[in-house]
Design an enzyme around this catalytic site. Sequence first.
Site, mmCIF file in Angstrom:
data_model
loop_
_atom_site.group_PDB
_atom_site.id
_atom_site.type_symbol
_atom_site.label_atom_id
_atom_site.label_comp_id
_atom_site.label_asym_id
_atom_site.label_seq_id
_atom_site.Cartn_x
_atom_site.Cartn_y
_atom_site.Cartn_z
ATOM 1 C CG ASP A 63 -2.134 -0.810 1.119
ATOM 2 O OD1 ASP A 63 -2.190 -1.647 0.201
ATOM 3 O OD2 ASP A 63 -3.058 -0.630 1.937
ATOM 4 C CG HIS A 210 1.943 -0.086 4.551
ATOM 5 N ND1 HIS A 210 1.589 -1.060 5.462
ATOM 6 C CD2 HIS A 210 0.842 0.676 4.355
ATOM 7 C CE1 HIS A 210 0.311 -0.886 5.812
ATOM 8 N NE2 HIS A 210 -0.163 0.154 5.151
#
Length: 245
Positions: A63, A210
């Site tokens: 992400d 992430h």
Amino acid sequence: MTTSRRRALRLVTAPLALGALLLGVAPAQADGAGAGPGQGGPATADIVTTTKLQGRVAALTFDDGPNPHDTPRLLEVLEEHDVKAVFCLWGDVVRQNPDLVRQIVEAGHTLCNHTMHHEDLSGWSPEAVRADLEATSALIHEIVPGAPIPYFRAPYGAWGRSPQVAADLGMQPLGWTVTIEDWETQDADVLAERLETRVRANPGAVVLLHDGPVMDRSGTVEAVARVIPELEAEGWRFHKPDRRG
């Protein structure tokens, strides 16, 4: 230009890939990264959290990127081990790093719409959500015309009305089963232990990681670099998330 006119134009120029996009289906790939048994079909409003495949399988998703400091190294790690992942792209960051978006697509990874400004959507109207998602996808397509965007992930997991809106736009809402809380620490030893332990405990899981620029992500990248070969040695394989909810 309206969304429908853009789609019509792309269908003329790239019928195979974009036919899949309009149907909300990522095209299957010969390397096993495409839709597999039990996968595929049009997008639904159900939030997917697994691959829906049996055995030692996991889906890696990243992400908030891309990030010029850490995403290039992450792409190297994934290429070294022939692993395909899903990159959930943040529009503001996409605008700043178009070359990295191209590299992600050229490497054969899958794209996911992660909104334009990474805001909490829980109180948004469907109309506002749709405008944001369309703007984000349009920005991505300015950089990589015709690239499928088969998934959508709401920032913070704050979905609100967004799952149905995303499905109407052909994007499957993408959740997760496993996270390693890499927003709390970037200690590679801690993150590698969490990743390895939690993936093993959750066969078929979608894993939330992430690579965004909000903080240093080198620990996440190092953890992925350590754990992928260990899991592959045990017979694990990496696949796309489910596409049906």
